[in-house]
Design an enzyme around this catalytic site. Structure first.
Site, PDB file in Angstrom:
ATOM      1  N   THR A  83      12.809  86.264  10.244  1.00 12.56           N
ATOM      2  CA  THR A  83      11.720  85.425  10.730  1.00 12.56           C
ATOM      3  C   THR A  83      12.170  83.966  10.819  1.00 12.56           C
ATOM      4  O   THR A  83      12.822  83.449   9.919  1.00 12.56           O
ATOM      5  CB  THR A  83      10.492  85.552   9.811  1.00 12.56           C
ATOM      6  OG1 THR A  83      10.033  86.895   9.814  1.00 12.56           O
ATOM      7  CG2 THR A  83       9.380  84.619  10.234  1.00 12.56           C
ATOM      8  N   GLY A 111      11.043  84.098   1.297  1.00 10.48           N
ATOM      9  CA  GLY A 111      10.183  82.988   1.697  1.00 10.48           C
ATOM     10  C   GLY A 111      10.553  82.352   3.023  1.00 10.48           C
ATOM     11  O   GLY A 111      10.477  81.118   3.159  1.00 10.48           O
ATOM     12  N   SER A 172       4.235  88.977   5.691  1.00 11.71           N
ATOM     13  CA  SER A 172       5.148  88.735   4.578  1.00 11.71           C
ATOM     14  C   SER A 172       4.334  88.356   3.347  1.00 11.71           C
ATOM     15  O   SER A 172       3.439  87.515   3.432  1.00 11.71           O
ATOM     16  CB  SER A 172       6.127  87.611   4.911  1.00 11.71           C
ATOM     17  OG  SER A 172       6.828  87.217   3.739  1.00 11.71           O
ATOM     18  N   GLY A 265      12.388  99.810   1.331  1.00 12.95           N
ATOM     19  CA  GLY A 265      13.218 100.971   1.060  1.00 12.95           C
ATOM     20  C   GLY A 265      12.375 102.210   0.804  1.00 12.95           C
ATOM     21  O   GLY A 265      11.209 102.296   1.201  1.00 12.95           O
TER      22      GLY A 265
END
Length: 341
Positions: A83, A111, A172, A265
């Site tokens: 991002t 972050g 996120s 995962g």
């Protein structure tokens, strides 16, 4: 060969190993030691784009677009970078990336560390990659959440001419309050603003660049239904399901279970698939879904396609299985298609 390399890499700090691996891959590519494979094994149409195959690279591995050519040689049908935010930012303090090998998981609280959209564009312009390239955009940490749209609009405008498609990352868990943008009114206002800007940019540049939105796995059915309603009503081009989970209950009493950040995962596999299935039911074919989360072997990719995804993306599986995972996924998809006939 990769199992040996993984043992060495897993002896290093996770973030250092990440950078070392990408730098090594880049060097090997520049030496001409990676045969560039097109992998046109299962062409598919996604958001109006022609993919040579439906297995893509998820955002997060190459945050700044520094390794596009090398990653493009690994046989992916498409690559997503980012991002990226309007301005450079360091992200959260280290350590911020943790492997959980007992569960084939990864915890990150990076972050949105990145060099900013201008630096990314310079890297894209230097790249020779001619495939499908997605750019994942976000907001700077210092930008108040009520002004988040401003950051997304800046990134959209700057990225537009350089992207095959653009992903709006509102899921996120590592940017304060970001996930609040998934709420009905907030989501509708943000996506409407971006769709309006997209229409303007399409006129200016003479090309239409699709817009997708990436959502979290930690959503209940009512929230998923609301999101489906919004993305259909504003006519988004695609949706990516899902990002990392904040739920670490699957790790039990593992020492890392208390670490802050998103878990990816194998532990996110079931959560991600649940969201994918519900989303597909509520979207009813109105726009394509890219399935991501917990693809650790080929059959996981095939399962996401069966649940309603048009294409898939991998990331954590690459860390644990290596680049061979791409071919494994393609073979599994081919077998699944044959069995469906």
């Amino acid at each position: 060969m990769y199992p040996l390399a993984r043992r060495i890499l897993f002896a290093l700090d996770a973030e250092k190993a990440h950078h070392f691996t990408l730098d090594a891959l880049n060097m090997v590519y520049k030496l001409g030691l990676i045969p560039v494979t097109g992998n046109r094994t299962k062409p598919v149409k996604l958001m109006g784009l022609d993919l040579p195959n439906p297995v893509g690279l998820a955002a997060g591995l190459d945050k700044n677009g520094e390794y596009i050519d090398a990653l493009g040689a690994l046989g992916f049908g498409f690559i997503e970078i980012g991002t990226v935010t309007p301005n450079p930012q360091p992200g959260n303090p280290q350590p911020r990336l943790f492997r959980v090998p007992e569960y084939q998981g990864i915890i990150n609280r990076m972050g949105f560390n990145n060099h900013g959209i201008d630096a990314m564009i310079q890297n894209i312009e230097k790249s020779k990659f001619s495939g499908v390239l997605g750019i994942n955009i976000g907001k700077n940490a210092v930008t108040p959440i009520e002004n988040a749209a401003d950051d997304y609009l800046i990134c959209l405008e700057k990225a537009y001419a350089h992207a095959s498609y653009i992903t709006v990352n509102i899921s996120s868990p590592n940017t304060k309050n970001l996930r609040a943008l998934q709420g009905g009114d907030e989501l509708s206002a943000l996506l409407e603003a971006l769709k309006n800007k997209q229409a303007q940019l399409a006129s200016v540049h003479g090309k239409y660049v699709p817009l997708a939105v990436k959502i979290a796995p930690d959503l209940d059915e009512a929230q998923i239904e609301d999101i489906a309603h919004v993305v259909k009503s504003v006519e988004m081009d695609g949706i990516i399901a899902t990002n990392t989970t904040i739920d670490k209950s699957s790790l039990g009493s593992h020492p890392l279970a208390g670490e802050q950040g998103g878990l990816s995962g194998l532990p996110v596999h079931e959560k991600s698939n649940r969201v994918l299935k519900l989303l597909a039911d509520h979207i009813d074919g109105k726009l394509p879904i890219i399935g991501v989360g917990g693809i650790m072997e080929g059959r996981d990719a095939a399962e996401k396609i069966r649940l309603g995804a048009t294409a898939v993306q991998v990331y954590s599986g690459l860390i644990y299985k290596g680049p061979a995972l791409v071919k494994e996924c393609l073979k599994a998809l081919a077998r699944s298609a044959q069995n469906a006939v």
